[in-house]
Design a protein around this motif. Structure first.
Motif, short mmCIF file in Angstrom:
data_model
loop_
_atom_site.label_atom_id
_atom_site.label_comp_id
_atom_site.label_asym_id
_atom_site.label_seq_id
_atom_site.Cartn_x
_atom_site.Cartn_y
_atom_site.Cartn_z
N ARG A 66 25.81 14.74 20.06
CA ARG A 66 26.78 13.91 19.34
C ARG A 66 27.30 14.63 18.10
O ARG A 66 28.49 14.58 17.79
N GLU A 67 26.41 15.31 17.40
CA GLU A 67 26.82 16.06 16.22
C GLU A 67 27.75 17.21 16.59
O GLU A 67 28.69 17.53 15.86
N LEU A 68 27.49 17.83 17.75
CA LEU A 68 28.37 18.90 18.22
C LEU A 68 29.77 18.36 18.47
O LEU A 68 30.77 18.95 18.03
N TYR A 69 29.87 17.24 19.17
CA TYR A 69 31.17 16.64 19.45
C TYR A 69 31.88 16.25 18.15
O TYR A 69 33.09 16.41 18.02
N ILE A 106 39.90 15.72 23.96
CA ILE A 106 39.24 15.24 25.17
C ILE A 106 38.17 16.25 25.55
O ILE A 106 38.46 17.44 25.76
N PHE A 107 36.92 15.78 25.62
CA PHE A 107 35.81 16.65 25.98
C PHE A 107 35.50 16.50 27.47
O PHE A 107 35.31 15.39 27.96
N PHE A 108 35.44 17.63 28.19
CA PHE A 108 35.10 17.58 29.61
C PHE A 108 33.96 18.55 29.92
O PHE A 108 33.62 19.40 29.10
N ASN A 109 33.34 18.34 31.07
CA ASN A 109 32.17 19.12 31.50
C ASN A 109 30.95 18.88 30.63
O ASN A 109 30.07 19.74 30.53
N GLY A 110 30.86 17.71 30.01
CA GLY A 110 29.65 17.33 29.30
C GLY A 110 28.56 16.95 30.29
O GLY A 110 28.84 16.43 31.37
N THR A 111 27.32 17.20 29.93
CA THR A 111 26.20 16.93 30.85
C THR A 111 25.57 15.57 30.63
O THR A 111 24.65 15.18 31.34
N GLU A 112 26.04 14.81 29.65
CA GLU A 112 25.44 13.52 29.35
C GLU A 112 25.74 12.49 30.45
O GLU A 112 26.75 12.60 31.15
N SER A 113 24.89 11.51 30.59
CA SER A 113 25.11 10.43 31.55
C SER A 113 26.02 9.37 30.93
O SER A 113 26.15 9.28 29.70
#
Length: 451
Positions: free
Chosen positions: A150-153, A169-176
């Motif tokens: 979250r801090e990275l984003y 827009i963030f894509f290819n994140g590994t979070e559920s």
């Protein structure tokens, strides 16, 4: 005279067997009634905080009243607790990708520090331009310098805004999906631009090297939300020095609103095995115990909500217990006990939480395959009591149709559920006259193995 003496044991045995069969038939009828109602369409999957959960709580409360249990909630039998307090996408929150509307909560989720405003543009892949929306490939970011994703984003959003981006827009994140949704329960200072996370499905589109450009239109809008769950608690007060806690959760997945179902789209999750089966057994055990000669122990019966929300109901109860938990002898958890079969049999976890369990269960129903597990930790409500250093056992009969809409009442093995009940009741009988069980800690599993 000899004939009378010779036949009397046969007559008594016949009467006892007949009475036992009649009692079993009544229990089986009640189990079917409970499970059929709780998993019916009317209750809409019993999502915590939803109207169907309230109907289920009312039903369980009425059954506890009929049995003659003492109410132990903060409002009669009921104990309410907060499941979620934060924000969620509002009705006017929208995201169009190449004129295709995406679904908030499943295909995209606003990040907790997003600005609530609109942004649009024709976005070129691999080219983050000023005065346009930026696409950021999370797989290419170095997260080692940050304490959380979250801090990275948050950092990347701030830097994009500083460089002139109108949105990110963030894509290819590994979070559920549930993890990202849970971030909206935190309070964050809003950035100056909208920021959203997209699912794997949408990430594949944005990661297409052959795409020329993407037409994107964003309007991020959030609304406050508060969800309240309800535990239902009944008590048999025998004025004893110790108490046995018997629990089962009654909440389920609703229509999949929390994105923890295994079927795409809006579908009704009936939750017959998970966990109408456990609640049905809990009510029938309460009925039997209330009418029994077990008088050396008090009994606390708890129907938990919030199990599917990180065990929030049982966590709340152990932090706000209606009884002194230092007097709790042990806790039995009934979760998904309606699919007993010869393949996996009955699984009993928590055997390592007291040195007494092995001896007490050594003669468990020899006609039933039983698999034992030592750990007191798993993805069900016994874990909350284990954390309070209370011996626990978790009864479970397999994963068929787990988190699937096909988990319906017609697939329940009612005779098998009765068998599990008998194992539990026999155990309770054995402990009614012995000393308080000692607690022992068990190794923590690397992953929660059950449920």
């Amino acid at each position: 005279m000899k004939k009378i003496t010779w036949l009397l044991p046969l007559v008594v045995t016949t009467v006892l067997v007949s009475a036992q069969k009649k009692s079993d038939r009544k229990t089986l009828t009640n189990l079917q009634q409970h499970i059929s109602y709780l998993s019916s369409d009317k209750l809409e999957g019993r999502l915590t905080g939803a109207p169907g959960e309230k109907l289920a709580a009312e039903y369980i409360q009425s059954q506890m009243q009929q049995i003659g249990l003492v109410p132990k909630g903060t409002d009669g039998f009921l104990q309410t607790f907060s499941v979620k307090e934060g924000r969620e996408p509002a009705a006017n929150c929208s995201f169009e990708l190449n004129h295709r509307p995406l679904t908030a909560g499943t295909q995209y989720i606003p990040l907790p520090f997003t600005a609530t405003k609109a942004a649009k543009g024709e976005v070129l892949p691999q080219a983050n331009e000023p005065d346009n929306i930026w696409l950021i490939n999370v797989a290419e970011l170095d997260s080692t310098k940050f304490t959380s994703r979250r801090e990275l984003y948050k950092r990347e959003t701030a830097e994009a805004a500083k460089a002139g981006a109108t949105g990110v827009i963030f894509f290819n994140g590994t979070e559920s999906l549930p993890e990202i949704n849970s971030w909206l329960e935190t309070n964050e200072t809003a950035a100056s631009i909208p920021a959203v996370w997209v699912s794997k499905e949408i990430s594949k589109i944005l990661d297409d090297e052959n795409a020329n450009s993407f037409l994107i239109q964003l309007n991020v809008a959030l609304k406050p939300v508060k969800r309240t769950g309800t535990n239902v608690i009944g008590y048999v007060d025998n004025k004893a020095a110790r108490t046995v806690i018997i629990g089962a959760h009654y909440d389920h997945l609703g229509y999949g609103e929390d994105n923890n179902g295994l079927t795409k789209g809006k579908v009704l999750y009936h939750g017959a095995n998970d966990n109408a089966s456990g609640i049905a057994a809990l009510l029938e055990l309460a009925r039997q115990i209330k009418a029994s000669k077990l008088k050396n122990t008090n009994f606390l019966f708890v129907a938990f909500s919030g199990n599917e929300q990180s065990l929030s109901g049982s966590k709340y109860l152990t932090a706000n217990s209606p009884i002194d938990l230092s007097q709790a002898n042990y806790m039995l958890n009934l979760d998904m006990i309606g699919r007993l079969n010869t393949t996996h049999g009955l699984q009993i976890a928590g055997m390592g939480t007291s040195p007494s369990w092995t001896k007490l269960l050594e003669n468990t129903n020899k006609e039933t395959k039983v698999v034992y597990e030592a750990s007191g930790v798993g993805n069900s409500d016994h874990t909350s009591f284990y954390r309070k250093q209370i011996p626990v056992l978790f009864f479970f009969t397999g994963m068929e149709d787990y988190h699937q809409p096909e988990d319906s009442a017609d697939k329940i093995n009612y005779e098998g559920t009765l068998t599990v009940m008998k194992v539990v009741f026999e155990l309770i009988e054995k402990t009614d006259t012995i000393e308080k069980l000692a607690f022992t800690a068990t190794p923590e599993p690397t992953t929660a193995a059950i449920k």
